[in-house]
Write a protein that holds these residues in place. Structure first.
Motif: not given
Length: 417
Positions: A123, A127, A130, A134, A138, A174, A177, A181
């Motif tokens: 996770l 994040v 990406r 996003i 985050t 995946d 997210v 997100l």
């Protein structure tokens, strides 16, 4: 002789009996002293010698491995406590994702990067990979799903949206997210739930830093006691969380709760001790007031902006008004200071320093006076010309004509002569 012998016998018997008594008494006493000496030798040299309640005396705290550690080194009385200004020590972020996974005792030092714990690592890595896709910056943190709560491994909490997804698996990271997100829509493989209440997260990541491992559990226990005594068990929830940054500020606490206007806020506190717990509940959560001397920053504010927060209320419209008012006052003061002791205006006009006027105002005033004076002079000339234009012009023309006639006549006279 018998009397003397009898006396000596009695003395000898008494001495012998006395030695036996001393021997019998000294044996257990010396053994007891030896045992006590060994016990004192095994105890820490700084062990407390006075009795006190747990809330009043935190000189020693139990560590995760069962040993006794000094509070002076890792706990609430360590020398570094309250030595730094906390405001502005939180990096800018807009969203916080919490993943429920095991307990602090099972977390490795870097739980978000551990090969033995693939879910937190997957996770966190997704994040980071990406982050450019996003929209909201985050943070990802692991929290404990303790027994007796509705949280279990794989559950995800998202602030400030206040939404929850259950049972995230490694194979689903995946898509989670991507949907939630990146695209900001409900997760196609899960059911979105809405949760309420105030949520308190306390860093208790002892394998990452001993200070958090010592202070965190004590704060969590104190928070739960105070919450229960106030009847807030179904309104305020407390969980241990992994490293959030700022080991040296332990105890570190994050509170996500609704502000008076209903907006979800996230405020960070450092150097929190058990004595501060009532204020966190009564002042921050109940009244929406900031505990300024413990405040590190907040969600949605840059670190440099966070350091300027000095209001007792949670940031709302009033804060912006106060900042704007302060800015205007500073501008006014700057303009006053820019006025020199004496200024030289146009047309030789001079003025002494006046707090009610600035230099630009004086120059503008002088220019207006000059323009008015010139217009007045031009008006006088126009008026003077207008007064003789009608009658005197004709007379002047006649005079000029007469002079011209005399000149022509004189010219002919000279030629004829």
């Amino acid at each position: 002789m018998r009397i003397a012998h009898s006396s000596r016998s009695l003395i000898s018997a008494a001495n012998s009996h006395s030695h036996r008594i001393v021997s019998l008494l000294s044996f257990p006493l010396s053994r007891s002293l030896t045992t006590t000496s060994q016990t004192l030798t095994q105890a820490p040299p700084s062990a407390p010698t006075t009795m006190a309640s747990e809330s009043d005396n935190l000189s020693t705290l139990p560590a995760a491995n069962g040993n006794v550690v000094e509070d002076d080194k890792f706990g609430f009385r360590r020398p570094e406590m309250f030595t730094e200004n906390l405001a502005g020590t939180v990096g800018a972020y807009d969203r916080h994702v919490f993943l429920c996974y095991k307990s602090p005792e099972a977390w490795p030092s870097k739980v978000e990067g551990s090969e033995s714990d693939p879910l937190p690592k997957l996770l966190s890595s997704a994040v980071k990979a990406r982050k450019n896709d996003i929209a909201l910056k985050t943070n990802v943190t692991v929290y404990e799903g303790s027994e007796g709560t509705e949280f279990s491994d794989g559950d995800v909490l998202i602030f400030p949206e206040m939404i929850k997804y259950r049972g995230l698996k490694e194979s689903d990271v995946d898509s989670f997210v991507e949907d939630v997100l990146v695209n900001g829509k409900p997760w196609a493989s899960g059911v979105q739930e809405v949760f309420t209440g105030s949520h308190v997260f306390v860093c208790a990541h002892g394998s990452r830093d001993r200070r958090c491992g010592v202070c965190g559990p004590v704060l969590i226990e104190k928070l739960k006691e105070e919450i229960e005594s106030r009847g807030l068990k179904n309104q305020v929830f407390v969980n241990a969380c992994s490293h959030i940054g700022g080991h040296k500020y332990a105890g570190n606490v994050i509170i996500y709760s609704p502000a008076p206007d209903g907006k979800i806020t996230g405020h960070w506190y450092g150097y929190v001790t058990p004595d501060d717990v009532p204020a966190l509940l009564d002042q921050h959560i109940e009244k929406g007031e900031i505990i300024t001397h413990l405040w590190r920053g907040q969600m949605g504010a840059a670190a440099e902006e966070g350091g300027k927060e000095d209001e007792h209320k949670r940031p709302k419209g009033d804060v912006k008004k106060n900042k704007k008012k302060k800015h205007e006052e500073n501008d006014t003061q700057s303009k006053k200071e820019e006025v020199s002791g004496c200024c030289q205006g146009v047309n030789g006009f001079s003025c002494c320093k006046d707090g009610s006027l600035d230099q630009n105002g004086i120059i503008e005033k002088n220019l207006k006076e000059t323009v008015a004076h010139e217009k007045k002079e031009q008006g006088k000339l126009s008026s003077w010309m207008g007064s003789w234009e009608q009658s005197d012009v004709l007379t002047a023309v006649a005079v000029v004509g007469a002079v011209a006639t005399v000149a022509v006549a004189y010219s002919f006279y000279r030629r004829s002569g």
